[in-house]
Design a protein around this motif. Structure first.
Motif, PDB file in Angstrom:
ATOM      1  N   LEU A 287      46.128 -23.973  32.448  1.00 40.10           N
ATOM      2  CA  LEU A 287      46.675 -24.965  33.366  1.00 40.10           C
ATOM      3  C   LEU A 287      45.714 -25.246  34.509  1.00 40.10           C
ATOM      4  N   LYS A 288      45.036 -24.189  34.930  1.00 37.21           N
ATOM      5  CA  LYS A 288      44.127 -24.339  36.069  1.00 37.21           C
ATOM      6  C   LYS A 288      43.022 -25.339  35.780  1.00 37.21           C
ATOM      7  N   ASP A 289      42.793 -25.605  34.476  1.00 35.59           N
ATOM      8  CA  ASP A 289      41.674 -26.463  34.115  1.00 35.59           C
ATOM      9  C   ASP A 289      41.900 -27.922  34.476  1.00 35.59           C
TER      10      ASP A 289
ATOM     11  N   THR B 226      35.137 -11.775  38.095  1.00 32.35           N
ATOM     12  CA  THR B 226      34.523 -13.028  38.524  1.00 32.35           C
ATOM     13  C   THR B 226      35.409 -14.175  38.069  1.00 32.35           C
ATOM     14  N   TYR B 227      35.866 -14.987  39.016  1.00 36.89           N
ATOM     15  CA  TYR B 227      36.627 -16.188  38.666  1.00 36.89           C
ATOM     16  C   TYR B 227      35.656 -17.267  38.205  1.00 36.89           C
ATOM     17  N   ASN B 228      36.086 -18.082  37.274  1.00 35.85           N
ATOM     18  CA  ASN B 228      35.279 -19.198  36.772  1.00 35.85           C
ATOM     19  C   ASN B 228      33.871 -18.754  36.388  1.00 35.85           C
ATOM     20  N   ALA B 229      33.783 -17.621  35.695  1.00 35.70           N
ATOM     21  CA  ALA B 229      32.471 -17.111  35.305  1.00 35.70           C
ATOM     22  C   ALA B 229      31.708 -18.185  34.535  1.00 35.70           C
TER      23      ALA B 229
ATOM     24  N   ALA C 200      31.584 -20.200  40.051  1.00 31.91           N
ATOM     25  CA  ALA C 200      31.780 -18.764  39.851  1.00 31.91           C
ATOM     26  C   ALA C 200      31.934 -18.054  41.187  1.00 31.91           C
ATOM     27  N   LYS C 201      32.894 -17.113  41.231  1.00 29.02           N
ATOM     28  CA  LYS C 201      33.154 -16.398  42.480  1.00 29.02           C
ATOM     29  C   LYS C 201      33.546 -14.968  42.120  1.00 29.02           C
ATOM     30  N   THR C 202      32.739 -14.027  42.561  1.00 30.25           N
ATOM     31  CA  THR C 202      33.052 -12.626  42.265  1.00 30.25           C
ATOM     32  C   THR C 202      34.015 -12.114  43.314  1.00 30.25           C
ATOM     33  N   ALA C 203      35.258 -11.876  42.899  1.00 29.06           N
ATOM     34  CA  ALA C 203      36.300 -11.500  43.846  1.00 29.06           C
ATOM     35  C   ALA C 203      36.440  -9.985  43.952  1.00 29.06           C
ATOM     36  N   LEU C 204      35.985  -9.258  42.941  1.00 33.87           N
ATOM     37  CA  LEU C 204      36.016  -7.795  42.987  1.00 33.87           C
ATOM     38  C   LEU C 204      34.689  -7.256  42.495  1.00 33.87           C
TER      39      LEU C 204
ATOM     40  N   GLY D  73      43.398  -5.326  54.000  1.00 33.63           N
ATOM     41  CA  GLY D  73      42.136  -6.066  53.977  1.00 33.63           C
ATOM     42  C   GLY D  73      42.397  -7.497  54.382  1.00 33.63           C
ATOM     43  N   HIS D  74      41.309  -8.196  54.726  1.00 37.16           N
ATOM     44  CA  HIS D  74      41.439  -9.575  55.169  1.00 37.16           C
ATOM     45  C   HIS D  74      41.915 -10.500  54.072  1.00 37.16           C
ATOM     46  N   THR D  75      42.402 -11.676  54.467  1.00 37.40           N
ATOM     47  CA  THR D  75      42.707 -12.721  53.499  1.00 37.40           C
ATOM     48  C   THR D  75      41.422 -13.036  52.739  1.00 37.40           C
ATOM     49  N   GLY D  76      41.505 -13.078  51.428  1.00 37.27           N
ATOM     50  CA  GLY D  76      40.330 -13.382  50.623  1.00 37.27           C
ATOM     51  C   GLY D  76      39.502 -12.159  50.272  1.00 37.27           C
ATOM     52  N   SER D  77      39.973 -10.966  50.653  1.00 36.81           N
ATOM     53  CA  SER D  77      39.171  -9.774  50.361  1.00 36.81           C
ATOM     54  C   SER D  77      39.380  -9.272  48.931  1.00 36.81           C
ATOM     55  N   GLY D  78      40.324  -9.871  48.208  1.00 31.82           N
ATOM     56  CA  GLY D  78      40.482  -9.525  46.794  1.00 31.82           C
ATOM     57  C   GLY D  78      41.714  -8.687  46.484  1.00 31.82           C
ATOM     58  N   LYS D  79      42.642  -8.584  47.423  1.00 30.38           N
ATOM     59  CA  LYS D  79      43.818  -7.735  47.209  1.00 30.38           C
ATOM     60  C   LYS D  79      44.686  -8.265  46.065  1.00 30.38           C
ATOM     61  N   THR D  80      44.967  -9.566  46.108  1.00 33.79           N
ATOM     62  CA  THR D  80      45.813 -10.143  45.066  1.00 33.79           C
ATOM     63  C   THR D  80      45.133 -10.066  43.704  1.00 33.79           C
ATOM     64  N   THR D  81      43.826 -10.304  43.693  1.00 32.59           N
ATOM     65  CA  THR D  81      43.080 -10.200  42.446  1.00 32.59           C
ATOM     66  C   THR D  81      43.173  -8.782  41.891  1.00 32.59           C
ATOM     67  N   LEU D  82      43.054  -7.802  42.778  1.00 32.38           N
ATOM     68  CA  LEU D  82      43.134  -6.406  42.348  1.00 32.38           C
ATOM     69  C   LEU D  82      44.500  -6.105  41.723  1.00 32.38           C
TER      70      LEU D  82
HETATM   71  N1  LIG Z   1      42.409 -18.521  40.740  1.00 31.14           N
HETATM   72  C1  LIG Z   1      41.286 -18.419  41.445  1.00 31.14           C
HETATM   73  N2  LIG Z   1      40.180 -19.137  41.122  1.00 31.14           N
HETATM   74  C2  LIG Z   1      39.053 -19.015  41.825  1.00 31.14           C
HETATM   75  N3  LIG Z   1      38.881 -18.216  42.882  1.00 31.14           N
HETATM   76  C3  LIG Z   1      39.925 -17.473  43.275  1.00 31.14           C
HETATM   77  C4  LIG Z   1      41.190 -17.543  42.588  1.00 31.14           C
HETATM   78  N4  LIG Z   1      42.048 -16.691  43.195  1.00 31.14           N
HETATM   79  C5  LIG Z   1      41.365 -16.126  44.215  1.00 31.14           C
HETATM   80  N5  LIG Z   1      40.094 -16.594  44.264  1.00 31.14           N
HETATM   81  C6  LIG Z   1      39.059 -16.182  45.235  1.00 31.14           C
HETATM   82  O1  LIG Z   1      38.884 -14.787  45.142  1.00 31.14           O
HETATM   83  C7  LIG Z   1      38.802 -14.200  46.419  1.00 31.14           C
HETATM   84  C8  LIG Z   1      39.859 -13.134  46.582  1.00 31.14           C
HETATM   85  O2  LIG Z   1      41.127 -13.733  46.619  1.00 31.14           O
HETATM   86  P1  LIG Z   1      42.485 -12.916  46.685  1.00 31.14           P
HETATM   87  O3  LIG Z   1      42.447 -11.849  45.653  1.00 31.14           O
HETATM   88  O4  LIG Z   1      43.595 -13.901  46.603  1.00 31.14           O
HETATM   89  O5  LIG Z   1      42.406 -12.280  48.140  1.00 31.14           O
HETATM   90  P2  LIG Z   1      43.566 -11.705  49.074  1.00 31.14           P
HETATM   91  O6  LIG Z   1      44.791 -11.505  48.245  1.00 31.14           O
HETATM   92  O7  LIG Z   1      42.978 -10.442  49.605  1.00 31.14           O
HETATM   93  O8  LIG Z   1      43.767 -12.706  50.157  1.00 31.14           O
HETATM   94  C9  LIG Z   1      38.941 -15.334  47.420  1.00 31.14           C
HETATM   95  O9  LIG Z   1      37.652 -15.657  47.891  1.00 31.14           O
HETATM   96  C10 LIG Z   1      39.514 -16.464  46.649  1.00 31.14           C
HETATM   97  O10 LIG Z   1      39.019 -17.685  47.109  1.00 31.14           O
END
Ligand SMILES: Nc1ncnc2c1ncn2[C@@H]1O[C@H](COP(=O)(O)OP(=O)(O)O)[C@@H](O)[C@H]1O
Ligand SMILES: [Mg+2]
Lengths: 274, 290
Positions: free
Chosen positions: A2-4, B13-16, B21-25, B42-51
């Motif tokens: 979906l994100k695409d 890495t998102y969108n590898a 591409a963005k390495t979140a962890l 951790g700060h917003t954007g530090s990767g907590k949700t990704t983890l």
């Molecule tokens: N679905 C996604 N696609 C691309 N980048 C993402 C996505 N979700 C999060 N990110 C990026 O990954 C990084 C970590 O995000 P996130 O895990 O949501 O951090 P937190 O929960 O600590 O605020 C951020 O820089 C964010 O922009």
């Protein structure tokens, strides 16, 4: 998956296409689509493809972003091609087994239609990638303004605003859907397996929250707009007035040349397929 | 105690392979013991949700392993949905996922998906609700008629009713008033105590973390910055301030008192422990007004 869907987003690259008047872009898009559907053979379609690639290059938006859209609709492309592959009965027979015959005509049609859909999607996304929602509203409003003469003056602005908001919210809705799907998956919802009836049932936990959040969002947006004294188009003046420039004229000429090219190629090569 | 969760060298890495591409962890490794409550800050954007998205298999690691109960969760990708009953994930703003006519039915959704039915299902719902103090009369209301805090608690109970061994919550107290925050924190504690479960909580609220967490995992720009007991992390306020985080307000107050030359311990992180310390001191001194 979906994100695409990047359709509906605005991507700032400050290209010559970004600088065109939104009305020009809207008209040229319509013109392009009409002529895309007038392509009658591979030569004119190939010409359209080359034209499209040129536009993509000029727009400076990375090709990857355009291609993501295709990834999101590959199903439609494959499905249409498949139908045409199986039902095309002209030309030489390539394979024939059981009740299925595949002919050269079928293959040709399948490829032709797939390419046409892909071009259609990409060319439409050029508009939203290169035009801000505000410009788009202004453009649509200005183009619809002749409706005033048949007593639909008030509707013009409303329609334009609604279209823009709808476009703007495509990515938001996609995001939201994905979040809700994940949340229900985490609660053990099975969205992939099961019979047709189960699959329809599995949609309820997704659609209900989606509907509720959309309505909430709509209320929030309406309130925020009212707080900033929005009361429809009445008495509203524009900070930025739309003005055609020389670049718009140039774009129009290029586009007309494209249309002429399609017609010429259509008549030169009479390999009609539709 | 035994290790229930192990994360080994996790990178995401998102969108590898795209320009976005963005390495979140980056190379995250840690392990969690059974029965612990681990706070993730951790700060917003530090990767907590990704983890936390990795812990129940919603996100797939770009590299690295997640081992739950001694088993790599991606060993059998086809069975990844099984892991979701073992690791319960509560998303941010879980009240937005409510959809049934009654709270009872909504809480039943998860256990039903696990195959429970009839009396077993009914018992499970009532038992869980009792354990985490969700009142019976709430069960027959529409979830949309509840207050914000109640909605949140009901949504969390919907995941708890699946009895996950590991409960993971992404910012469960965000956007709640103090009373709402405390009741959510209390229900998480109750869940851990009743079912001897392991809990991981993402939060920005240091006070709540001090109250509940045994250990703290600090994230910074996608990397594991600190992972230690809550006491040891909060004792190193300097290191937290370096990345713009801070210790609980009470601890800051105590620090100021210490800087004034008064000898106070450096392990006071909650208002309760501060009150306790001050009362005990004043009693030894024969009461404040003596
Ligand atoms: N679905 C996604 N696609 C691309 N980048 C993402 C996505 N979700 C999060 N990110 C990026 O990954 C990084 C970590 O995000 P996130 O895990 O949501 O951090 P937190 O929960 O600590 O605020 C951020 O820089 C964010 O922009
Ligand atoms: Mg987050």
């Amino acid at each position: 998956m979906l994100k695409d869907i990047t359709f509906g987003q605005y991507i700032e690259t400050n290209s010559p296409i970004h600088k065109l008047d939104p009305r020009t872009k809207l008209i040229l898009l319509i013109l392009n689509i009409v002529f895309l559907f007038l392509t009658k053979n591979m030569y004119s379609l190939a010409f359209a493809a080359v034209f499209l690639i040129t536009i993509i290059l000029i727009s400076k938006v990375p090709l990857k972003i355009y291609l993501k859209n295709i990834k999101a609709i590959w199903f439609i492309v494959v499905f249409t091609s498949l139908i045409n592959l199986l039902y095309g009965k002209t030309g030489k027979t390539l394979i024939s087994f059981w009740k299925i015959t595949i002919t050269t005509g079928g293959v040709y049609r399948a490829l032709f239609l797939a390419l046409r859909i892909i071009i259609l999607i990409i060319i439409s996304s050029v508009l939203t990638y290169t035009t801000t929602p505000n410009d788009l509203t202004d453009g649509i409003e200005s183009l619809l303004s002749p409706l005033r003469y048949i007593g639909l003056g008030a509707a013009v602005h409303t329609i334009a605003m609604m279209m823009t908001i709808a476009l703007r919210f495509i990515p938001t809705l996609v995001d939201e859907t994905e979040k809700i799907m994940n949340a229900q998956k985490a609660r053990g919802a099975d969205l992939e397996n099961g019979k047709f009836r189960d699959k329809i049932k599995a949609l309820v936990p997704i659609l209900v929250p989606l509907l509720i959040s959309s309505i909430r969002r709509a209320y929030d947006l309406a309130e925020a707009m009212e707080c900033r004294c929005y009361n429809g188009g009445v008495g509203r003046v524009k900070m930025k007035r739309l003005k055609y420039g020389l670049n718009d004229l140039a774009a129009l000429i290029v586009c007309l040349l494209f249309c002429a090219g399609i017609i010429i190629l259509n008549t030169l090569f009479k390999q009609v397929i539709i | 105690m035994s290790t229930i969760l192990q994360v080994k060298d996790l990178t995401h890495t998102y969108n590898a392979d795209t320009p976005l591409a963005k390495t979140a962890l980056k190379n995250i490794s840690f392990s969690v013991e059974k029965g612990e409550i681990v706070g993730i800050i951790g700060h917003t954007g530090s990767g907590k949700t990704t983890l936390v998205g990795h812990l129940n298999g919603l996100l797939k690691p770009t590299s690295g392993e997640i081992i739950v109960d001694g088993k790599n969760i991606w060993d059998e990708p086809k069975k990844i949905s099984k892991i979701r009953s073992l690791v319960g994930l509560v998303f941010q703003y879980p009240e937005y996922q409510l959809f049934e006519e009654t709270v009872y039915k909504d809480i039943a959704f998860g256990p039903k998906n696990l195959g429970l039915s009839g009396d077993e299902l009914d018992n499970r719902i009532r038992e869980t609700c009792k354990a985490v103090s969700i009142k019976e009369d709430l069960l027959y209301k529409s979830p949309f008629d509840l207050s914000g805090g109640e909605k949140r608690r009901v949504a969390i109970a919907g995941v708890m009713a699946m009895l996950p061994k590991i409960l993971v919550l992404d910012e469960p107290v965000a956007g709640l008033d103090p009373a709402g925050r405390n009741s959510v924190i209390k229900m998480i504690e109750d869940y851990r105590d009743t079912y001897n479960a392991t809990v991981m909580i993402v939060s920005h609220n240091m006070e709540n973390m001090a109250q509940i967490a045994d250990k703290l995992l600090v994230m910074n720009k996608g990397e594991l910055y600190m992972y230690d007991t809550t006491e040891n992390v909060f004792k190193r306020g300097e290191k937290l301030r370096e990345i713009g985080l801070n210790v609980p307000i009470v601890t800051r107050v105590i620090d100021v008192i210490r800087q004034k030359g008064i000898d106070v311990p450096d392990n006071i992180f909650t208002v309760e422990s501060a009150v306790e310390y001050i009362t005990s001191k004043s009693q030894k001194a024969g009461g404040l007004d003596a």
